[in-house]
Design an enzyme around this catalytic site. Structure first.
Site, mmCIF file in Angstrom:
data_model
loop_
_atom_site.group_PDB
_atom_site.id
_atom_site.type_symbol
_atom_site.label_atom_id
_atom_site.label_comp_id
_atom_site.label_asym_id
_atom_site.label_seq_id
_atom_site.Cartn_x
_atom_site.Cartn_y
_atom_site.Cartn_z
ATOM 1 N N ARG A 1 0.820 -1.220 0.000
ATOM 2 C CA ARG A 1 0.000 0.000 0.000
ATOM 3 C C ARG A 1 0.848 1.262 0.000
ATOM 4 N NH1 ARG A 1 -2.583 -3.806 2.857
ATOM 5 N NH2 ARG A 1 -1.610 -3.155 4.799
ATOM 6 N N GLU B 1 7.100 -10.465 15.540
ATOM 7 C CA GLU B 1 6.799 -11.017 16.865
ATOM 8 C C GLU B 1 7.386 -12.429 16.970
ATOM 9 O OE1 GLU B 1 2.673 -10.792 17.690
ATOM 10 O OE2 GLU B 1 2.920 -11.328 19.799
HETATM 11 P P1 AMP Z 1 4.814 -2.516 11.434
HETATM 12 O O1 AMP Z 1 6.079 -3.065 10.809
HETATM 13 O O2 AMP Z 1 4.401 -3.268 12.648
HETATM 14 O O3 AMP Z 1 4.920 -1.020 11.684
HETATM 15 O O4 AMP Z 1 3.642 -2.754 10.387
HETATM 16 C C1 AMP Z 1 3.435 -1.875 9.340
HETATM 17 C C2 AMP Z 1 3.045 -2.574 8.080
HETATM 18 O O5 AMP Z 1 2.018 -3.533 8.300
HETATM 19 C C3 AMP Z 1 2.499 -1.581 7.079
HETATM 20 O O6 AMP Z 1 3.021 -1.880 5.785
HETATM 21 C C4 AMP Z 1 0.994 -1.736 7.146
HETATM 22 O O7 AMP Z 1 0.417 -1.686 5.860
HETATM 23 C C5 AMP Z 1 0.764 -3.084 7.810
HETATM 24 N N1 AMP Z 1 -0.150 -3.011 8.982
HETATM 25 C C6 AMP Z 1 0.187 -3.292 10.262
HETATM 26 N N2 AMP Z 1 -0.851 -3.168 11.095
HETATM 27 C C7 AMP Z 1 -1.903 -2.779 10.319
HETATM 28 C C8 AMP Z 1 -3.282 -2.443 10.595
HETATM 29 N N3 AMP Z 1 -3.808 -2.494 11.851
HETATM 30 N N4 AMP Z 1 -4.069 -2.067 9.552
HETATM 31 C C9 AMP Z 1 -3.557 -1.996 8.303
HETATM 32 N N5 AMP Z 1 -2.286 -2.296 7.986
HETATM 33 C C10 AMP Z 1 -1.454 -2.683 8.967
#
Ligand code: AMP
Length: 179
Positions: free
Chosen positions: A64, A101
């Site tokens: 996205r 995780e």
């Molecule tokens: P993180 O590495 O934990 O910051 O996760 C970010 C990535 O996971 C991004 O590319 C987001 O598109 C996706 N992502 C994580 N959590 C969500 C959520 N609650 N809703 C939509 N996309 C998420």
């Protein structure tokens, strides 16, 4: 910032409980993409912090991040670089691993896409724990380029991804929980 437009941006994000797995509240940007005027507002606001900052490249995170990174790059007259999942890019790549995780994941960037000394803005739709954005920042640094900052549409504040990006600017248009 106009309250009205900000409110419309929030209303254009759909909350989907238990997707893609139980316990995750998915913030779905696809309703926003259906409205070109709002989509433009989102892009304008994500580009705004670096509009005068001489950004050479956008590093957009699969998948996205690509949707937002493309128009942001055009707006800033910056080249678009793709940070992809492993095995998707056809030419030589630099790989950056990051912790999940359970286990690890990785992103890849074409070796010739970021030049030493480039100023690079990292773009994604959302920051949660910050692991993905941090890996993208490392990919820029490994290329001896400069990180202009990280710009996301949505920040899940409680997951404290911001702390993982210490020393790097993080800009978000929408935050949850809503202010
Ligand atoms: P993180 O590495 O934990 O910051 O996760 C970010 C990535 O996971 C991004 O590319 C987001 O598109 C996706 N992502 C994580 N959590 C969500 C959520 N609650 N809703 C939509 N996309 C998420």
């Amino acid at each position: 910032m106009s309250e009205n437009i900000l409110g419309r941006l929030y209303r254009a994000i759909r909350d989907v409980p238990d997707f893609p797995k139980p316990g995750i509240l998915f913030r779905d940007i696809t309703p926003l993409l259906l409205d070109p005027a709002l989509f433009r507002q989102a892009v304008d606001r994500m580009a705004a912090p670096v509009r005068d900052g001489g950004v050479d490249k956008i590093l957009a995170i699969e998948s996205r991040g690509f949707i937002l990174g493309g128009p942001i790059g055009i707006e800033l007259r910056a080249g678009l670089v793709l940070a992809r999942k492993v095995g998707k890019l056809p030419s030589e790549t630099r790989r950056v691993e990051y912790a999940l995780e359970y286990g690890t994941d990785a992103i890849e960037v074409h070796l010739d896409a970021i030049a030493a000394g480039d100023r690079v803005l990292v773009v994604d739709d959302l920051i949660a724990t910050g692991g993905t954005a941090e890996a993208a920042v490392r990919a820029v640094q490994d290329a001896n380029a400069e990180v202009a900052g990280v710009s996301v549409l949505i920040e899940l504040v409680d997951l404290n991804g911001r702390a993982k990006l210490a020393g790097t600017e993080l800009w978000s248009v929408l935050t949850y929980p809503r202010p």
